[in-house]
Design a protein around this motif. Structure first.
Motif, PDB file in Angstrom:
ATOM      1  N   LEU A 108      12.143  -1.353  42.509  1.00 39.93           N
ATOM      2  CA  LEU A 108      11.127  -1.984  41.664  1.00 39.93           C
ATOM      3  C   LEU A 108       9.760  -1.564  42.177  1.00 39.93           C
ATOM      4  O   LEU A 108       9.369  -1.914  43.269  1.00 39.93           O
ATOM      5  N   TYR A 109       9.041  -0.747  41.381  1.00 39.29           N
ATOM      6  CA  TYR A 109       7.721  -0.294  41.814  1.00 39.29           C
ATOM      7  C   TYR A 109       6.688  -0.644  40.755  1.00 39.29           C
ATOM      8  O   TYR A 109       6.725  -0.113  39.653  1.00 39.29           O
ATOM      9  N   ARG A 110       5.784  -1.536  41.087  1.00 37.82           N
ATOM     10  CA  ARG A 110       4.742  -2.011  40.169  1.00 37.82           C
ATOM     11  C   ARG A 110       5.322  -2.392  38.815  1.00 37.82           C
ATOM     12  O   ARG A 110       4.893  -1.907  37.783  1.00 37.82           O
ATOM     13  N   GLY A 111       6.374  -3.198  38.874  1.00 35.65           N
ATOM     14  CA  GLY A 111       6.926  -3.727  37.642  1.00 35.65           C
ATOM     15  C   GLY A 111       7.846  -2.769  36.915  1.00 35.65           C
ATOM     16  O   GLY A 111       8.356  -3.090  35.855  1.00 35.65           O
ATOM     17  N   GLN A 112       8.039  -1.570  37.464  1.00 33.93           N
ATOM     18  CA  GLN A 112       8.931  -0.621  36.820  1.00 33.93           C
ATOM     19  C   GLN A 112      10.222  -0.504  37.623  1.00 33.93           C
ATOM     20  O   GLN A 112      10.181  -0.239  38.810  1.00 33.93           O
ATOM     21  N   GLU A 113      11.353  -0.679  36.940  1.00 32.35           N
ATOM     22  CA  GLU A 113      12.629  -0.397  37.580  1.00 32.35           C
ATOM     23  C   GLU A 113      12.748   1.117  37.669  1.00 32.35           C
ATOM     24  O   GLU A 113      12.639   1.814  36.675  1.00 32.35           O
ATOM     25  N   THR A 114      12.932   1.632  38.873  1.00 27.96           N
ATOM     26  CA  THR A 114      12.938   3.070  39.059  1.00 27.96           C
ATOM     27  C   THR A 114      14.185   3.496  39.819  1.00 27.96           C
ATOM     28  O   THR A 114      14.507   2.924  40.853  1.00 27.96           O
ATOM     29  N   LEU A 133       1.426   6.144  48.632  1.00 23.87           N
ATOM     30  CA  LEU A 133       2.054   6.012  47.308  1.00 23.87           C
ATOM     31  C   LEU A 133       2.596   7.315  46.742  1.00 23.87           C
ATOM     32  O   LEU A 133       3.365   7.314  45.794  1.00 23.87           O
ATOM     33  N   LEU A 193       8.781   8.444  43.991  1.00 21.42           N
ATOM     34  CA  LEU A 193       8.667   7.214  44.768  1.00 21.42           C
ATOM     35  C   LEU A 193       7.688   7.352  45.934  1.00 21.42           C
ATOM     36  O   LEU A 193       7.491   8.436  46.462  1.00 21.42           O
ATOM     37  N   PRO A 194       7.079   6.235  46.327  1.00 24.46           N
ATOM     38  CA  PRO A 194       6.144   6.253  47.455  1.00 24.46           C
ATOM     39  C   PRO A 194       6.817   6.772  48.726  1.00 24.46           C
ATOM     40  O   PRO A 194       7.992   6.490  48.955  1.00 24.46           O
ATOM     41  N   GLU A 245       6.000 -11.294  39.008  1.00 26.51           N
ATOM     42  CA  GLU A 245       7.203 -10.536  39.385  1.00 26.51           C
ATOM     43  C   GLU A 245       8.389 -11.462  39.635  1.00 26.51           C
ATOM     44  O   GLU A 245       9.521 -11.150  39.270  1.00 26.51           O
ATOM     45  N   PHE A 252      11.407 -10.559  37.470  1.00 24.48           N
ATOM     46  CA  PHE A 252      12.457  -9.791  38.159  1.00 24.48           C
ATOM     47  C   PHE A 252      13.215 -10.600  39.201  1.00 24.48           C
ATOM     48  O   PHE A 252      14.120 -10.081  39.841  1.00 24.48           O
ATOM     49  N   ARG A 270      12.206 -11.078  41.971  1.00 27.96           N
ATOM     50  CA  ARG A 270      11.916 -10.395  43.222  1.00 27.96           C
ATOM     51  C   ARG A 270      10.418 -10.286  43.368  1.00 27.96           C
ATOM     52  O   ARG A 270       9.706 -10.151  42.379  1.00 27.96           O
ATOM     53  N   THR A 278       7.584  -7.900  45.150  1.00 22.50           N
ATOM     54  CA  THR A 278       7.483  -6.624  45.849  1.00 22.50           C
ATOM     55  C   THR A 278       6.173  -6.512  46.624  1.00 22.50           C
ATOM     56  O   THR A 278       5.161  -7.121  46.271  1.00 22.50           O
ATOM     57  N   LEU A 297       4.421  -3.713  46.936  1.00 21.36           N
ATOM     58  CA  LEU A 297       3.469  -2.941  46.138  1.00 21.36           C
ATOM     59  C   LEU A 297       2.824  -3.820  45.068  1.00 21.36           C
ATOM     60  O   LEU A 297       1.631  -3.692  44.771  1.00 21.36           O
ATOM     61  N   SER A 355      -1.136  -4.634  44.728  1.00 22.15           N
ATOM     62  CA  SER A 355      -1.753  -4.357  43.427  1.00 22.15           C
ATOM     63  C   SER A 355      -2.520  -5.584  42.961  1.00 22.15           C
ATOM     64  O   SER A 355      -3.618  -5.472  42.395  1.00 22.15           O
ATOM     65  N   TYR A 391      -1.285  -6.000  35.279  1.00 21.82           N
ATOM     66  CA  TYR A 391       0.175  -5.911  35.207  1.00 21.82           C
ATOM     67  C   TYR A 391       0.605  -5.395  33.831  1.00 21.82           C
ATOM     68  O   TYR A 391       1.436  -4.496  33.712  1.00 21.82           O
ATOM     69  N   LEU A 421      -0.207  -1.677  33.392  1.00 22.41           N
ATOM     70  CA  LEU A 421       0.747  -0.763  34.031  1.00 22.41           C
ATOM     71  C   LEU A 421       2.021  -0.659  33.188  1.00 22.41           C
ATOM     72  O   LEU A 421       2.641   0.399  33.096  1.00 22.41           O
ATOM     73  N   LYS A 422       2.404  -1.762  32.565  1.00 22.73           N
ATOM     74  CA  LYS A 422       3.558  -1.722  31.649  1.00 22.73           C
ATOM     75  C   LYS A 422       3.249  -0.799  30.465  1.00 22.73           C
ATOM     76  O   LYS A 422       4.092  -0.014  30.034  1.00 22.73           O
TER      77      LYS A 422
END
Lengths: 114, 410
Positions: free
Chosen positions: A44-50, B34, B196-197, B251, B255, B257, B259, B261, B265, B298, B301-302
């Protein structure tokens, strides 16, 4: 002699290692590895499932004499499962013929060197 | 304005200057963590290089172009005393040696182009980026900074409220970032391949440094060591916390969860929103602004994921959106004492119009200016890496170095 290569989940490493030691198998080599399997594990990275391109796993290389092959396979399979029935992504075990084993310190060759 | 040096104010402005400088390595760590492993050094260099380029440009002409008296009908400033800072060796302004003020403002000019690098990460030449930030500084930052903060600047005269650079820094960087990202196009493989970071630990530490540095950024922008400073510092702290907490809650709800990050943010969303507003709002306003900004960023970013443009590290999604909202929404949270001091003809609607003009001006200048500059850079020294070079990564191609020596056996 056989070379048993097991790809397992990192979080099962302690259980697998302890189970192997309990079964009398203590000579193992462990390394990190990544690859493609059947498992898809999203982060999960900034709200995106990756889903990463390559999934991290742990690789065990275990050289055994023939009589230890089945018990090693059994032990790893049992300890590496995440649930009773096992789940996708728990890993794989590969068995290959091992031609020779040489102990570097004293030069002993064959099954005794394992 | 020569006079005695006020030791207290000068001391705080020196500390603020250092704090804003601290944001550069903070940003380098934030962005550096990142990107993918092969681009970590190149990305950190994009944050560091303005320290040298704008660091030289600023004393030579930058301070004169921004804080000099308006010329060419107020389009830009100029003051020959400020050329190479030759005329300010003994100048004291409001109790502070002018060198200190010049250096404090110079740090803003350094960090702003560095912010843009987040949108074009992992795909530009250092030479193209270097030329880009020189031109961007001269043709976007300098006029905008002069309009908002320079003596006689037309947005300043119109009463635009922008304490520490909601328009000048974050909206301008954010929309320039979007324009540059659209001009350059997506990274090879984006969005089908996961990018990925390489080190979220470094990103967390960088975000921490940014939060600390932001106290100098906002509270230093009051150019005093008194009530306004205390207010700005307090609002900064509250909004950052509110932004971080809001992101965590979102989040957790979506989710189950929380995170790391996401948390950082949220910190940034809170900080960019309060940047224009820290001098005029009250604590409840700071709480609300941080929360609204976090939620809006948020969603931004979506939307990015849906629209498919590649603002690699979300410079537009956080700085542009969060700070833009801060500039506009601050009018609803202004302290009553401030309103009283502004006089009876002050109205929320009137101020909102001014704020909208400020944001709209910034967006137009940043977007059009950036697109033209991108085109010029691409046609001259080259901006975007070739496919082969992008695949190999900035660190190897541009710097001939490796960020992490962990795989070296010697």
């Amino acid at each position: 002699m056989k070379m048993i290569t097991a790809i397992i989940r990192g979080e099962r490493l302690d259980e697998v290692r302890e189970a192997l030691v309990a079964a009398g198998i203590s000579r193992i080599t462990v390394s990190r590895c990544t690859g493609h399997g059947r498992a898809v594990e999203a982060g999960l990275y900034r709200g995106q499932e990756t889903v990463p391109n390559l999934t991290p796993r742990v690789r065990l290389d275990i050289a055994v004499n023939d009589e230890f092959m089945e018990i090693t396979i059994d032990t790893v399979q049992r300890a590496a499962r995440t649930t009773e029935a096992g789940s996708i992504g728990d890993g794989k075990i590969f068995v290959t013929e091992l031609l020779l084993c040489v102990r570097i310190s004293d030069g002993e060759r064959g099954g005794g060197a394992i | 304005m020569n006079g005695e040096v006020d030791a207290g104010t000068t001391a705080w402005m020196l500390v603020s200057t250092a704090l804003v400088l601290l944001m550069i390595p903070g940003l380098a760590m934030f962005y550096g963590g990142l990107v993918r492993t092969k681009n970590v050094l190149g990305t950190m260099m994009h944050s560091f290089v303005p320290l040298a380029i704008i660091g030289v440009l600023w004393p030579v002409v930058g301070y004169a172009l921004t804080f000099g008296e308006g010329i060419l009908g107020g389009v830009i400033g100029w003051n020959s005393d400020y050329f190479l800072l030759m005329g300010i060796d003994t100048t004291v302004t409001n109790g502070v040696p002018e060198y200190v003020l010049a250096m404090f403002q110079g740090k803003f000019a350094i960090i702003t182009p560095a912010l843009i690098s987040g949108a074009i990460a992992e795909r530009v030449y250092l030479r193209g980026y270097s030329l880009f930030i020189v031109l961007w500084f001269l043709f976007v930052y300098a006029p905008l900074c002069h309009w908002v903060w320079g003596p006689g600047g037309w947005l300043l005269e119109r009463g635009l409220i922008d304490l520490a650079g909601g328009t000048v820094i974050h909206v301008s960087a954010g929309f320039s970032a979007l324009a540059a990202a659209l001009f350059l196009g997506r990274r090879k493989g984006y969005p089908d391949t996961a990018m990925l970071p390489n080190n979220l630990v470094m990103t967390m530490m960088g975000a921490g440094l940014l939060w600390v540095g932001w106290f100098g950024f906002n509270a230093g922008s009051t150019v005093q060591s008194g009530m306004d400073t205390a207010r700005a510092l307090t609002m900064t702290q509250i909004s950052a916390a509110s932004g971080a907490l809001t992101w965590l809650i979102i989040e957790a709800l979506e989710f189950r969860r929380a995170t790391a990050l996401g948390f950082v943010s949220g910190i940034l969303a809170g900080l960019v929103a309060i940047t224009p507003a820290a001098g005029v709002v009250h604590p409840a306003g700071a709480l609300v602004l941080g929360a609204i900004s976090s939620g809006a960023c948020y969603l931004a970013l979506k939307a990015k994921a849906r629209l498919g443009y590649d603002d690699s590290l979300d410079c537009f999604g956080i700085h542009g959106v969060g700070s833009g909202l801060g500039v506009l929404l601050l009018v609803f949270f202004i302290r009553s004492e401030w309103r009283a001091a502004a006089g009876t003809d002050w109205t929320v609607t009137g101020q909102l119009v001014t704020q909208i003009i400020g944001v709209a001006t910034t967006i137009v200048l940043a977007t059009v200016g950036t697109l033209l500059i991108c085109l010029l850079v691409e046609k001259t020294v080259g901006f975007r890496l070739s496919d082969r070079e992008e695949k190999a990564g900035l660190d190897h191609v541009v710097h001939g170095e490796t960020g992490y020596g962990l795989m070296n056996l010697n």
